[in-house]
Structures are given as structure tokens and as C-alpha cells.
Write a protein that holds these residues in place. Structure first.
Motif, mmCIF file in Angstrom:
data_model
loop_
_atom_site.group_PDB
_atom_site.id
_atom_site.type_symbol
_atom_site.label_atom_id
_atom_site.label_comp_id
_atom_site.label_asym_id
_atom_site.label_seq_id
_atom_site.Cartn_x
_atom_site.Cartn_y
_atom_site.Cartn_z
ATOM 1 N N PRO A 798 0.883 -1.066 0.103
ATOM 2 C CA PRO A 798 0.078 -0.067 0.093
ATOM 3 C C PRO A 798 0.966 1.532 0.008
ATOM 4 C CG PRO A 798 -0.223 -0.999 2.049
ATOM 5 C CD PRO A 798 0.578 -2.147 1.220
ATOM 6 N N LYS A 799 2.207 1.172 0.520
ATOM 7 C CA LYS A 799 2.976 2.345 0.455
ATOM 8 C C LYS A 799 3.588 2.586 -0.948
ATOM 9 C CE LYS A 799 6.471 4.666 3.280
ATOM 10 N NZ LYS A 799 7.543 4.272 4.238
ATOM 11 N N THR A 800 4.256 1.708 -1.640
ATOM 12 C CA THR A 800 4.625 1.933 -2.883
ATOM 13 C C THR A 800 3.975 1.269 -3.917
ATOM 14 O OG1 THR A 800 5.778 -0.420 -2.943
ATOM 15 C CG2 THR A 800 6.967 1.441 -1.598
ATOM 16 N N SER A 801 2.739 0.792 -3.881
ATOM 17 C CA SER A 801 2.076 0.300 -5.028
ATOM 18 C C SER A 801 2.699 -0.793 -6.115
ATOM 19 C CB SER A 801 1.628 1.462 -5.769
ATOM 20 O OG SER A 801 0.767 2.255 -5.097
ATOM 21 N N LEU A 802 3.809 -1.384 -5.401
ATOM 22 C CA LEU A 802 4.728 -2.313 -6.019
ATOM 23 C C LEU A 802 3.937 -3.701 -5.736
ATOM 24 C CD1 LEU A 802 8.296 -1.168 -5.781
ATOM 25 C CD2 LEU A 802 6.763 -0.755 -7.642
ATOM 26 N N ARG A 803 4.377 -4.885 -6.428
ATOM 27 C CA ARG A 803 3.746 -5.941 -5.938
ATOM 28 C C ARG A 803 4.300 -6.245 -4.636
ATOM 29 N NH1 ARG A 803 2.140 -10.158 -9.619
ATOM 30 N NH2 ARG A 803 2.407 -9.537 -11.771
ATOM 31 N N ALA A 804 3.354 -6.700 -3.571
ATOM 32 C CA ALA A 804 3.657 -7.229 -2.422
ATOM 33 C C ALA A 804 4.796 -8.554 -2.508
ATOM 34 C CB ALA A 804 2.511 -7.843 -1.698
ATOM 35 N N TYR A 805 5.597 -8.092 -1.192
ATOM 36 C CA TYR A 805 6.541 -9.251 -1.380
ATOM 37 C C TYR A 805 5.965 -10.504 -0.510
ATOM 38 C CZ TYR A 805 7.035 -7.363 3.517
ATOM 39 O OH TYR A 805 6.806 -7.166 4.762
ATOM 40 N N PRO A 806 6.451 -11.599 -0.946
ATOM 41 C CA PRO A 806 5.889 -12.912 -0.306
ATOM 42 C C PRO A 806 5.801 -12.793 1.330
ATOM 43 C CG PRO A 806 7.645 -13.426 -1.635
ATOM 44 C CD PRO A 806 7.663 -12.016 -1.620
ATOM 45 N N GLY A 807 4.593 -13.098 1.860
ATOM 46 C CA GLY A 807 4.097 -13.323 3.225
ATOM 47 C C GLY A 807 3.807 -11.619 3.707
ATOM 48 N N GLN A 808 3.677 -10.729 3.048
ATOM 49 C CA GLN A 808 3.666 -9.285 3.398
ATOM 50 C C GLN A 808 2.304 -9.146 4.104
ATOM 51 O OE1 GLN A 808 4.531 -6.100 0.656
ATOM 52 N NE2 GLN A 808 3.355 -4.564 1.838
ATOM 53 N N GLU A 809 2.187 -8.764 5.288
ATOM 54 C CA GLU A 809 0.849 -8.908 6.168
ATOM 55 C C GLU A 809 -0.226 -7.629 5.774
ATOM 56 O OE1 GLU A 809 2.171 -9.102 10.233
ATOM 57 O OE2 GLU A 809 2.856 -11.119 10.084
ATOM 58 N N ASN A 810 0.644 -6.407 5.437
ATOM 59 C CA ASN A 810 -0.190 -5.389 5.042
ATOM 60 C C ASN A 810 -0.616 -5.300 3.780
ATOM 61 O OD1 ASN A 810 2.470 -4.697 4.318
ATOM 62 N ND2 ASN A 810 1.857 -2.397 5.260
ATOM 63 N N ALA A 811 -0.453 -6.346 2.985
ATOM 64 C CA ALA A 811 -0.501 -6.012 1.416
ATOM 65 C C ALA A 811 -2.137 -5.912 1.260
ATOM 66 C CB ALA A 811 -0.177 -7.409 0.843
ATOM 67 N N ILE A 812 -2.499 -5.429 0.082
ATOM 68 C CA ILE A 812 -3.718 -4.981 -0.245
ATOM 69 C C ILE A 812 -4.054 -5.508 -1.662
ATOM 70 C CG2 ILE A 812 -4.013 -3.189 1.456
ATOM 71 C CD1 ILE A 812 -3.866 -1.309 -1.050
ATOM 72 N N PHE A 813 -5.333 -5.914 -2.063
ATOM 73 C CA PHE A 813 -5.629 -6.390 -3.414
ATOM 74 C C PHE A 813 -5.916 -4.904 -4.194
ATOM 75 C CE2 PHE A 813 -6.190 -10.515 -1.614
ATOM 76 C CZ PHE A 813 -5.734 -11.041 -2.653
ATOM 77 N N GLU A 814 -5.413 -4.877 -5.432
ATOM 78 C CA GLU A 814 -5.886 -3.799 -6.171
ATOM 79 C C GLU A 814 -5.778 -4.175 -7.622
ATOM 80 O OE1 GLU A 814 -7.380 -0.804 -6.763
ATOM 81 O OE2 GLU A 814 -5.942 0.236 -5.712
#
Length: 844
Positions: A798-814
Motif C-alpha cells: 500500500p505504500k509503494t504500489s509495487l507487488r507485495a513481497y511474499p508473506g507481506q501482512e499489510n498487503a492489499i488487493f488492487e
């Protein structure tokens, strides 16, 4: 004896001579006047003056325009009791004579000879038809002779039933009623076939003298006339003893019944009248057109209530203006008070009342059309003194702090048979709702109350939409390659403009800056600085061209960066039409409110052919909106008018090759929501389906987590919308939709001034929208708009808009278009840093 014989012979000769001279005179008169008589055959096609009537789509009467109230009916619809009553009153031998009653004529001649003046004309129903349709009411022998000749001709050309029908539909029966069906509705609030024997006898007694025998204005003479007719019916064996006795003892129950409006939509009624008046002038009010609008009665009633409740809630938040005036009556007797209140109009639910007395925390009042009542503290404690949009007086402690005996105030009914102090709002509002499938107007309210102020703010008030315009700016950016995850720097902007005395320094409402912000978050949180940067990036000309696709007037769109903050001038109807393009997955529809027009016989004279969304149609040729050409309707409608060939001045935007064919062509044969729409104009596509879905998905967040969070009370997952508030809170908006309904609410003052520092789109306008949608969507499945092909959802940082790294807990779907999916992966802070993993090109 010889003298007697001589006299008899002389008398016979004189009689023969008089008869000969009389016959000769009649023959001369006949050959003189007969050729000048009108053609009786025209009675078959006569067009009775009938008012314009306007209905909702579900046949609820909205309004009636015209001086003559008339509902023509056929002979088969006339009850036998009325036929018998009229025969008894007017012409007992109607079905037997040839149009002229010889005995009646001789009786009239005898009365003339004996009294020296005309007492009765000896007219039959046929003769009255001749007089009413072709002649004047002048009392002369020439007019009577023409009447007789015409009656004989009428009897030759028409059946008795046709003559009777013409008569009962033409006659004037008092209180603007023409014809027996109108009279039955005006005097009894029923159709003629629903009246009792006594009531039809009362109607049958009116043709002789509608004023003298009027059951409302002269009930004593009316009942005498009615009972005389009943006696005649009994003597002619039309009714038996029991029916006669029951009917003559029945009390007079007639009272005035105005037009029974079934759906309150006066702003739309006036729109219809004004639209058609351009083509018909005054004949509009006599041709008997029945206009069926696109209004849904349930939605319109909900819009009426929502606007009234929303504006009254606003006015209560800002305090009590005080009494409208002080009653001059002294003493305050019921009689004096009723006289005062009868001069005051009721506006919506606000009824005028006079304060009689106050006692601690309650007040005794006299309410128009209700009488004595008590105002409790719960119904008046809100009434702190109004001191300005941002100031209130002290909280009242006693009823006397608010009211004084003699005050003329407004009250409205509250829960549990109680009353609430109210007041006519100074603030105004507008509400519009459309079907996004074809632009059909489902509900429209142009202000607090039409009778209080007839200005239609929904169609005539050009106001700034504020942040309500932002979805179109953001959608334009998505068309240019932005994604919901694109980062834009929320940082101060200083703009130089030669037309301004100083530099323009726009701000977010919070006066804060939030740094790099995803496009999605910027829209649902309504960040002004991000909107400005987006508009500057895509270009003002690009944004304006995009907005015009949705129907916005280019001349009223500012050619500067303030466009991103909603400084355009739009009407609520224009705005909701634009939002329809967001709700229907990117198609341009044209709003319309007249579905069809019928003549008095039910023949369709005009049928709307709206541009209609059809995402799955087969296309073969260019086709677009058919203009509403009411000039095709004949002044004396007799035939069904076929639709014109469709025309278009809408230019489809540049769209990717695989969609160009679809947007520029039209349907050959297809279905839409189960209805055949063969040969109907198809709405042109003005936005990519992928763009339409992305902006819809972002606007859903406005409701779930943004400035429209109050709408979560509806507990639906398919809703999307946007708040809008202009500088100094002069205009408050909320526009929103699902795939079935798109609606917009506006609140503001007619002369733009602040609503108050605590009033925003989400405060003043959104509650109106919510209250409407709660009713409008009742029973409608909660089905979000489906995601089109070409889009994918991936997890991002959510901060960089890049693909979430594996296991990232605060990742969001876009959501991303397939071609715009980010290829880089965000850095795991627990892993060693690597150069080049942070994008900076989207931060500006």
C-alpha cells in the motif's frame, strides 16, 4: 243553419289556405336554411374539449391542465339507472320519436301564445345535441327552426345510442364539470357507474339549471329536483316502490372533489406542460392528450419525502427563525382563528397553526384543518434562536422562550399522534434519479415545495458540483494509463494565473498534506491537491473532452485547473446524467421524461425511443438518439404517428480498435433485461468498460471507508458514489448509484451563501440520497457490477504500489489492467535492501 254551413265552409277554406301558406313558408324556409346547415356527419369524429392529463409510468395521475374537466365515456359505460333518470327528466320518448317531439313543440307554442313569452322550447335530447354542438343559445325562431332541421338529420345519420352518448359527454353540470363522468367525480368522487340511484338522479337533474339545482351550493332545491325525477321514474315504472322510497329518503352526500392527484410531482408536470406547449399553444389544454411519463410512483414519493425531511433536518440544525407573523384577531376565538388560517397555505407536511397559550414546557395551538392540539417539549426543544449559519442562541428552557400567544407558526405531524414545531426552510434542494440503462427519469424534485416556490432547481439551477466532478477527472486519468494504485504526491501547489491578483494556493479541506498517495485513496478521501496534479498531468483539454462525452456543456467547464475542484456550472439533472455513464459501464444515455402520448381513444401519438444500453447486442450500422419531435403530433389527432429515423450529433471518442466497432454501430436484434429492443437506438460507448469498472470500484470505497460512510446503513455492497462540497460550503452534493438506479441530491441557498462550516455533502445531501435509496432499492438484488475482461487483481504494497513481497501482512488487493500490472516487487524490510526497487516516476 245555412249560416253555420257557410261559416264552416269558410273556416275550412281558411284552414286550407293557412295550411298551404304555412307549408309554403316552411318549404321556402327549408330550402333557404337547409343548405347552410353544418354536416351532421362531423359528429362522428367530434373532438370534445378535454384537459391534458399527465400520469406516471404506472398510471398514477400527476396533474391535469385545462379549464373544462371532462372524462368522455361510451354508451356502454352509462348505467341504466342514469339513462332512465335522464329520460324521465328530459325526454321520456327519446327512443321512440324521430328527433322532434310534436307534443312538446305544441306545448311550447301554447305557452308562448298564452303567456306572451317563451317558457320552454319543447326540446328533445336530439335537439339539445344539435344546439350544443352546432348552434348558439340564442332564443329565436330561426335558431329553433335550424335546431329542428338538424335534429331530423341527426336522427337519420346516427343511432339513438350515439346521440345519447354525445349529449351526456357534452353537457355542462356545474363546477367546471362537462359530462356526467366528470360530474360524478366532482360531486361524489366516484365514477358514474358507482353511484347510487339517488345520486344518479341528482346528476340527471343538473342539465336544466346547473346553478339552481347544484347539490353543493343549493342542496334544498337540488333535493326537490332529485325527488321529482325519482317520482317520474317511479310513475314510468323505471323503479319499484322500494327503490323509490329508499332513494328519496337518502340524504344529500355531494361535496366538492377536486382533481384526485395520485402522485405529487408538480415539477415534472410543469416540465411536460412546458415541453408540449411549444408545439400546441392553448390547444394543449383541450385536445385531451394523456401523457405518460417515465416516473416511478414509488421512487417519486420517496424522493418527495427524502427532500422534505432533509431540508427540515437542516433547518432544525440551524435554529428557529421565529413566528411567521402575529395573528391580528382579538380575541383568539375559534371562529377568528379559522378565518386567519384559511388564508394560509399548507406546504408539504407543514401546516399553519396559531399559538393559543404556553405553559411551562408545552403549548396549546390551533392547527388548520385539525383544530386544537398540544405541542410537547419533545416537539419544540430544538428551537434555539437562529443567529446565522454558524451561530445559535441559548437552549430554551420553557415554551415561552420560543412561542407567544398569537404567533402564526408551522407544525407537522410526528410519531404517536403528536405534533412537532417546524418552519419553512430558507435553504433549498433538488433531487434527480434516472435509470442508467436508458436515461428514463424515475424521480425529480426541484425544490422544497412547488407551491411555495416554482423554480425548478433540478433543471434550471446551474451550480458548482465541487468534488462531485472528481470521478470524471480520475476516470479520464485511468483512460490515459493511470491505475488505481498510481502514486501522486499530495503536496503544496502554487499556481500562477495572470487573471488573478495573487498566486493560487489550493489546499485540502484538512489543511494537511499527505505525501505520495494512491489514486484510489485520493478519490475516496477527496484530496484536492492530488486532483489538481492529476488534471495538470493529463491536460485540461483532455479532461474537458472527456467530460463532454457524458453530456456536460463545454462552455460551462472552466479551462483551468480549478476544473478539478468542481468549479464548472452544472444542473443537478446534467450531473446525474453524467453519473449514469459511470453506472452503466461507460455508455452515454440521454435523459427523457415523456414515455408516450395518447389521444382520448388511447391511440399512441408519440412513443419515446431512448438510447438504450445494450452491452451484448449485435451491431450492424450507426444509430444513436432519436430526438423527441412532438411536432409530429397532429392538432386533431386521428392516427398513430410512427417514429422518425434516428439522428445523432454525438461523436464517439477514440477507443481501442477492438471496441470501436461496438461503439459506432447499433443493434439489429437483441434483448435487454428480457425485453425486445429491436430497432431501438443504442447508447454509444464513451468510456472503456475496464475504466468504468475501476472507477466504480474506487467509488465503492467512498461509501465503505470514505466521505460517504453514512451510506453503509443501507447494508449493500453494490453502491458507489461521491460527496461534493464547494468553497465555503455553498453547495452540498451526493451522487451515487448501482447498476439499476443513479441519483443525485443537492442542497444550497438560491443566492449562494454558506450552509455553515459543519455542512458538507456527507452531512446535508447524503442523508437525502440514503432515504431515497432505501425505498428505491427495496427488493432489488444486491448485485455489484461485474468485472469485465482485461482486468486482474493482485496484492500490492500500500505504500509503494509495487507487488507485495511474499508473506507481506499489510498487503492489499488492487485492480489493474492486464498491461499495467506492476512488474517490480516491494522490498521486504527484513531483507537486505536492493537498489532500484522504489519507483519515483509516479511521485511528482
Amino acid at each position: 243553419m245555412k249560416l253555420l254551413t257557410l261559416l264552416l265552409k269558410l273556416g275550412l277554406k281558411l284552414t286550407i289556405l293557412v295550411a298551404f301558406i304555412g307549408g309554403l313558408a316552411l318549404a321556402i324556409a327549408y330550402f333557404h336554411y337547409a343548405p347552410k346547415l353544418p354536416d351532421v356527419e362531423t359528429l362522428r369524429d367530434v373532438q370534445l374539449q378535454t384537459p391534458l392529463r399527465i400520469y406516471s409510468e404506472d398510471n398514477k395521475l400527476i396533474s391535469e391542465f385545462g379549464e373544462k374537466r371532462r372524462w368522455p365515456i361510451s354508451y356502454q359505460q352509462i348505467p341504466q339507472n342514469y339513462i332512465n333518470a335522464l329520460l324521465a327528466a328530459e325526454d321520456r320518448n327519446f327512443f321512440n320519436h324521430m328527433g322532434v317531439d310534436i307534443k312538446g313543440l305544441f306545448r311550447a307554442v301554447y305557452q308562448l301564445a298564452s303567456s306572451g313569452r317563451i317558457q320552454s322550447g319543447g326540446s328533445t335530447i336530439t335537439m339539445q345535441v344539435a344546439k350544443n354542438y352546432f348552434l348558439t343559445r340564442e332564443r329565436s325562431f330561426v335558431r329553433k327552426f335550424n335546431e329542428i332541421l338538424l335534429s331530423l338529420r341527426i336522427e337519420q345519420e346516427l343511432t339513438k345510442e350515439e346521440i345519447f352518448e354525445l349529449y351526456v359527454n357534452k353537457i355542462y353540470l356545474g363546477h367546471r364539470s362537462y359530462g356526467i363522468q366528470a360530474a360524478a367525480n366532482i360531486y361524489y368522487g366516484k365514477n358514474i357507474g358507482e353511484l347510487s340511484l339517488a345520486q344518479v338522479a341528482m346528476i340527471a337533474g343538473l342539465p336544466k339549471a346547473p346553478s339552481a339545482y347544484n347539490p353543493i351550493t343549493n342542496p334544498s332545491r337540488a333535493i326537490e329536483r332529485r325527488n321529482w325525477i325519482l317520482k317520474r321514474m317511479h310513475s314510468l315504472s323505471f323503479i319499484n316502490d322500494e327503490d323509490y322510497n329508499n332513494a328519496k329518503n337518502e340524504p344529500v352526500t355531494a361535496e366538492y372533489h377536486g382533481t384526485q392527484i395520485e402522485l405529487y410531482a408538480p415539477f415534472v408536470a410543469e416540465m411536460v406542460r412546458n415541453e408540449l406547449y411549444q408545439y400546441f399553444d392553448e390547444s394543449l389544454y383541450t385536445n385531451g392528450f394523456r401523457v405518460y411519463t417515465t416516473l416511478n410512483s414509488t421512487m417519486q414519493a420517496a424522493a418527495n419525502q427524502a427532500v422534505e425531511d432533509g431540508l427540515l433536518a437542516y433547518t432544525e440544525r440551524h435554529g428557529y427563525f421565529g413566528a411567521e407573523k402575529t395573528a391580528a384577531a382579538d380575541p383568539l376565538t375559534d371562529e377568528n382563528i379559522i378565518a386567519i388560517l384559511n388564508k394560509e397555505r399548507t406546504f408539504g407536511s407543514l401546516q399553519p397553526a396559531i399559538v393559543l397559550s404556553t405553559d411551562q414546557q408545552q403549548a396549546e395551538v390551533f392547527i388548520k384543518d385539525h383544530g386544537h392540539a398540544t405541542l410537547t417539549w419533545d416537539g419544540m426543544q430544538w428551537a434555539r434562536e437562529y443567529k446565522g449559519a454558524n451561530r445559535l442562541g441559548r437552549k430554551p428552557k420553557l415554551a415561552a422562550d420560543i412561542l407567544t400567544a398569537g404567533d402564526l407558526i408551522r407544525v407537522r405531524a410526528a410519531a404517536e399522534n403528536s405534533w412537532r414545531l417546524s418552519q419553512i426552510p430558507r435553504v433549498e434542494g433538488a433531487f434527480t434519479a434516472l435509470s442508467p440503462k436508458d436515461g428514463a427519469l424515475r424521480a425529480l424534485v426541484g425544490g422544497f415545495n412547488f407551491n411555495h416556490n416554482k423554480f425548478n432547481r433540478a433543471t434550471q439551477a446551474k451550480r458548482q458540483p465541487g468534488s462531485n466532478i472528481k470521478p470524471f477527472i480520475y476516470a479520464s486519468a485511468l483512460e490515459q494509463g493511470y491505475t488505481p494504485a498510481t502514486l501522486i504526491n499530495d503536496a503544496p501547489v502554487v499556481l500562477h494565473d495572470g487573471d488573478l491578483e495573487s498566486n493560487w494556493r489550493p489546499q485540502n479541506y484538512s489543511k494537511k498534506f499527505y505525501g505520495p498517495t494512491r489514486l484510489r485513496e485520493a478519490l475516496y478521501k477527496s484530496r484536492n491537491l492530488v486532483s489538481i496534479r492529476i488534471l495538470r498531468s493529463i491536460g485540461i483539454d483532455t479532461a474537458i473532452e472527456f467530460l463532454t462525452r457524458f453530456g456536460f456543456d463545454k462552455d460551462r467547464l472552466p479551462n483551468n485547473l480549478s476544473l478539478s475542484l468542481g468549479t464548472a456550472d452544472v444542473t443537478p439533472l446534467e450531473l446525474v446524467t453524467g453519473y449514469a455513464g459511470l453506472a452503466n459501464q461507460g455508455y452515454k444515455v440521454t435523459p427523457y421524461f415523456i414515455d408516450r402520448i395518447e389521444d382520448t381513444e388511447g391511440n399512441i401519438l408519440y412513443q419515446a425511443q431512448p438510447t438504450t444500453v445494450c452491452a451484448d447486442c449485435t451491431y450492424i450500422a450507426d444509430n444513436s438518439a432519436v430526438p423527441a419531435d412532438f411536432s409530429l403530433i397532429p392538432q386533431a389527432p386521428t392516427t398513430i404517428i410512427k417514429s422518425t429515423e434516428p439522428q445523432s450529433n454525438i461523436t464517439s471518442p477514440a477507443i481501442e480498435p477492438e471496441e470501436t466497432q461496438e461503439s459506432e454501430q447499433t443493434v439489429l436484434a437483441s434483448t435487454l433485461t428480457g425485453q425486445q429492443i429491436t430497432n431501438r437506438p443504442v447508447a454509444p460507448r464513451v468510456m472503456k468498460p475496464q475504466t468504468a469498472y475501476m472507477i466504480y470500484n474506487i467509488m465503492q470505497d467512498v461509501i465503505t471507508r470514505g466521505t460517504g460512510r453514512r451510506a453503509r446503513v443501507l447494508q449493500r455492497s453494490d453502491l458507489a458514489g461521491k460527496t461534493g462540497t464547494t468553497n465555503d460550503q455553498k453547495d452540498a452534493w451526493f451522487s451515487g448509484f448501482n447498476k439499476d438506479v443513479v441519483a443525485s441530491a443537492w442542497v444550497g441557498f438560491d443566492q449562494p451563501t454558506t450552509l455553515g462550516r459543519s455542512e458538507f455533502g456527507g452531512t446535508a445531501a447524503l442523508p437525502i440520497w440514503i432515504n431515497f435509496m432505501e425505498t428505491a432499492l427495496e427488493g432489488v438484488p444486491d448485485l455489484p457490477i461485474p468485472k469485465p475482461n482485461g482486468l486482474v487483481s493482485i496484492r500490492i504494497d500500500p505504500k509503494t504500489s509495487l507487488r507485495a513481497y511474499p508473506g507481506q501482512e499489510n498487503a492489499i488487493f488492487e485492480i489493474f489492467p492486464v498491461a499495467s500490472v506492476p512488474t517490480e516487487t516491494a522490498r521486504n524490510p527484513l531483507q537486505p535492501s536492493a537498489e532500484g526497487t522504489t519507483r519515483t516516476e509516479d511521485i511528482f
